[in-house]
Write a protein that holds these residues in place. Structure first.
Motif, mmCIF file in Angstrom:
data_model
loop_
_atom_site.group_PDB
_atom_site.id
_atom_site.type_symbol
_atom_site.label_atom_id
_atom_site.label_comp_id
_atom_site.label_asym_id
_atom_site.label_seq_id
_atom_site.Cartn_x
_atom_site.Cartn_y
_atom_site.Cartn_z
ATOM 1 N N PHE A 203 -9.925 -16.264 -18.903
ATOM 2 C CA PHE A 203 -9.071 -15.096 -18.721
ATOM 3 C C PHE A 203 -8.944 -14.698 -17.254
ATOM 4 O O PHE A 203 -7.889 -14.226 -16.822
ATOM 5 C CB PHE A 203 -9.593 -13.918 -19.541
ATOM 6 N N GLU B 120 -0.802 -10.952 -25.150
ATOM 7 C CA GLU B 120 -1.087 -11.094 -26.570
ATOM 8 C C GLU B 120 -2.568 -11.236 -26.860
ATOM 9 O O GLU B 120 -3.003 -11.005 -27.993
ATOM 10 C CB GLU B 120 -0.316 -12.282 -27.147
ATOM 11 N N ARG B 121 -3.368 -11.613 -25.872
ATOM 12 C CA ARG B 121 -4.816 -11.723 -26.079
ATOM 13 C C ARG B 121 -5.505 -10.368 -26.039
ATOM 14 O O ARG B 121 -6.658 -10.237 -26.447
ATOM 15 C CB ARG B 121 -5.436 -12.631 -25.021
ATOM 16 N N LEU C 285 -10.363 -8.118 -25.075
ATOM 17 C CA LEU C 285 -9.519 -9.100 -25.745
ATOM 18 C C LEU C 285 -9.792 -9.095 -27.243
ATOM 19 O O LEU C 285 -10.876 -8.697 -27.690
ATOM 20 C CB LEU C 285 -9.781 -10.496 -25.172
ATOM 21 N N SER C 286 -8.842 -9.535 -28.012
ATOM 22 C CA SER C 286 -9.045 -9.620 -29.455
ATOM 23 C C SER C 286 -10.029 -10.728 -29.806
ATOM 24 O O SER C 286 -10.727 -10.647 -30.823
ATOM 25 C CB SER C 286 -7.715 -9.846 -30.171
ATOM 26 N N GLU C 287 -10.103 -11.758 -28.957
ATOM 27 C CA GLU C 287 -11.060 -12.846 -29.125
ATOM 28 C C GLU C 287 -11.517 -13.288 -27.740
ATOM 29 O O GLU C 287 -10.786 -13.142 -26.765
ATOM 30 C CB GLU C 287 -10.428 -14.036 -29.850
ATOM 31 N N PHE D 33 -12.069 -15.336 -24.419
ATOM 32 C CA PHE D 33 -11.282 -16.359 -23.719
ATOM 33 C C PHE D 33 -11.943 -16.575 -22.371
ATOM 34 O O PHE D 33 -11.850 -15.742 -21.483
ATOM 35 C CB PHE D 33 -9.831 -15.915 -23.566
ATOM 36 N N LYS E 55 -7.159 -22.920 -30.405
ATOM 37 C CA LYS E 55 -7.825 -21.633 -30.588
ATOM 38 C C LYS E 55 -9.326 -21.773 -30.351
ATOM 39 O O LYS E 55 -9.942 -20.918 -29.697
ATOM 40 C CB LYS E 55 -7.546 -21.115 -32.000
ATOM 41 N N LYS F 293 -15.115 -11.513 -23.637
ATOM 42 C CA LYS F 293 -14.201 -10.697 -24.448
ATOM 43 C C LYS F 293 -13.848 -9.381 -23.754
ATOM 44 O O LYS F 293 -12.690 -8.993 -23.720
ATOM 45 C CB LYS F 293 -14.811 -10.420 -25.826
ATOM 46 N N SER G 118 -9.973 -22.069 -26.637
ATOM 47 C CA SER G 118 -9.832 -20.790 -25.941
ATOM 48 C C SER G 118 -11.062 -19.918 -26.113
ATOM 49 O O SER G 118 -11.429 -19.164 -25.218
ATOM 50 C CB SER G 118 -8.597 -20.053 -26.457
#
Length: 539
Positions: A179, A135-136, A172-174, A176, A475, A92, A478
């Motif tokens: 990345f 956007e992530r 990141l918002s979540e 990944f 989702k 994250k 990811s």
């Protein structure tokens, strides 16, 4: 929205060997000229700005001008290039440490170079085609309100933090797990202070003429300005800190059609054609001999349905059309066996690919297709829209002929002058019928073939496909802790595509390219780019 990494010319055919590196050609015999200039044909780029360049011609030029944070090895795993290290403990929050680097104007490449570039691209009012790549990152929604006319509540991404001149973090918002691979994409190149009217301003404002002569951090710098519809020239940058190229520069002549480009190659007036025209595939071996080469690429060619059109709203209609197409016949008759028929929704070059994951929906079963089509109330006439500047007429006509014969319907190909025109018609929900699409991956992952193309809010979902279960599986993939766990979820999502058939897989491509007698060691990567670190000029 733009379909990213789209090639302007005909589809690119692909060798299905996972992890193979791009093939080289030309041998090692003969002396070379380290100051020689090579010429590589391209189409007119849409843009020459990292945050706004998402097609293969512009990306080829930017690959000369910029050095990425990461590139990919022969197993398609990312490794550091401009970055010294990229680390995370939780998938994250990621920490990037930079190597020493210099922009072409002498500015040092530092953390601000990346933060400024990324914040500019992500800021909604700047309308950058690659903005959604951020956007992530935490804070993206604040820069991109749901009402496009609203003023964003923030001007920079809250998830980007400078630690020191050579270090910054990305939150990141979540989580990944992939990345790091994403950071190899064009959108993540840095920009110098000289790109902006005032580098201290917020929000940043780009100088209007910057992309006419971009200033990068790569092995080549601009030689003069972008000569629109004519050429772009770059020359070796003496102060580049990375691996030095073996040539003195590159000229990118800009072509309006692939036949003229190929004719110049045959006449030895052009050094590299990245995509041999479909019409020349039957003669290219005789034309070029061993100067015709093939190598793995990530191209996926498919027919899309406007699922919002009542004629194509039923999966049964879409499946019947798919089963009425003999993919192997078209590959052999039109493409001379230079492509591979596609029976899956992701390319063979990515981990997790499964042959024939499309299942029965992609089997050639004309009798069953005709009966199912009639039972589902399929339309009595079909048309396939395509961009006329891409060399697609032959295979579109062949596909229509098969649909006429196997479904008993009328079918015609409908050319649009440019791909951008076709996409605009789709966005405006005009009657385009089925329409051809092509995808070249941004980074090597199943996710990159699934999320942008089929998620409800996918950046390149032009067909209106929406499936909450699909969205959730992607989702979950990811956010998975490991690649193996992610692949399991991505494969489950792909199974839903085989059930719903929002598009018809047609072909996987490979790089079909040719070169003149004046160059050697020509190779192309999975992104349809000539490797400018390998190519050499023969003395």
């Amino acid at each position: 929205m733009q379909v990213r990494r789209l090639a302007a010319w005909a589809a690119l055919p692909l060798t299905v060997a996972l992890g193979l590196s791009a093939c080289g050609t030309g041998g090692d015999s003969g002396s070379t000229n380290p100051d020689g200039v090579v010429s590589i044909g391209i189409a007119e780029p849409q843009h020459l700005l990292p945050g706004n360049t998402n097609e293969t011609s512009g990306s080829q030029v930017l690959a000369a001008l910029y050095s990425p944070l990461v590139d990919f090895d022969e197993a398609n795993k990312p490794y550091e290039v401009a970055a010294e290290s990229i680390t995370t403990t939780d998938n994250k929050t990621w920490t990037v440490k930079l190597k020493d680097g210099t922009f072409h104007n002498g500015e040092p490449v530092n953390a601000d170079s990346y933060l400024n570039s990324w914040n500019y691209a992500a800021y909604g009012p700047n309308k950058q085609d690659n903005g959604f790549f951020f956007e992530r990152v935490e804070g993206y929604k604040d820069l991109n309100p749901s009402d496009a006319n609203a003023t964003p509540s923030a001007k920079t991404l809250s998830g980007l933090k400078k630690v020191d001149d050579k270090t910054f973090t990305i939150t990141l918002s979540e989580p990944f797990s992939e990345f790091k691979a994403l950071l190899g994409y064009t959108a993540f190149y840095p920009l110098p202070k000289a790109a902006f009217e005032d580098p201290a301003a917020s929000p940043l404002v780009l100088k209007k003429d910057f992309e006419q002569a971009p200033i990068g951090n790569g092995p080549f710098k601009m030689k003069g300005a972008w000569q629109h519809d004519s050429k772009i020239e770059v020359e070796r940058f003496a102060d580049f800190k990375g691996a030095a190229p073996k040539i003195g520069g590159v000229t990118f002549p800009i072509y309006q059609n692939s036949q003229a480009e190929y004719a110049d190659l045959q006449a030895n007036n052009l050094d590299v054609v990245k995509t041999i025209p479909t019409e020349a595939l039957s003669t290219v071996q005789g034309d070029l001999g061993d100067r015709f080469q093939q190598s793995p690429a990530s191209t996926f060619q498919f027919l899309a349905f406007p699922t919002f059109d009542p004629r194509f709203s039923k999966p049964e209609v879409r499946k019947a059309i798919s089963q009425a197409i003999d993919r192997e016949e078209i590959v052999n008759a039109v493409f001379q066996g230079s492509q591979k028929a596609a029976y899956s929704f992701v390319s063979p070059v990515v981990a997790g690919y499964r042959d024939k994951s499309c299942g029965a929906a992609c089997d050639f079963k004309p009798a069953e297709a005709k009966a199912a089509y009639a039972a589902a109330g399929g339309p009595k006439s079909l048309n396939i829209s395509y961009n006329a500047d891409g060399g697609h007429k032959q295979w579109v006509d062949a596909t229509c002929n098969q649909l006429k014969a196997n479904l008993g319907v009328e079918c015609v190909g409908t050319p649009e002058a440019k791909f951008a025109d076709l996409l605009q018609n789709v966005e405006d929900k005009k009657d385009v019928g089925m329409f051809r699409m092509g995808w070249v991956m941004d980074y090597p992952s199943m996710e990159n073939y699934l999320n942008p193309l089929y998620s409800t809010n996918g950046s390149s979902n032009y067909y209106g496909y929406s499936n909450a279960e699909f969205d959730n599986l992607v989702k979950q993939g990811s956010a998975a802790a490991t690649s193996d766990e992610a692949i399991k979820k991505y494969q489950q999502a792909e199974d839903l595509l085989a059930r719903d058939m929002p598009v018809l897989p047609l072909r996987f491509g490979q790089n079909n390219f040719g070169h003149s007698t004046k160059v050697k060691n020509v190779s192309m990567d999975l992104f349809n780019r000539v490797d400018l670190n390998k190519i050499e000029v023969v003395s």
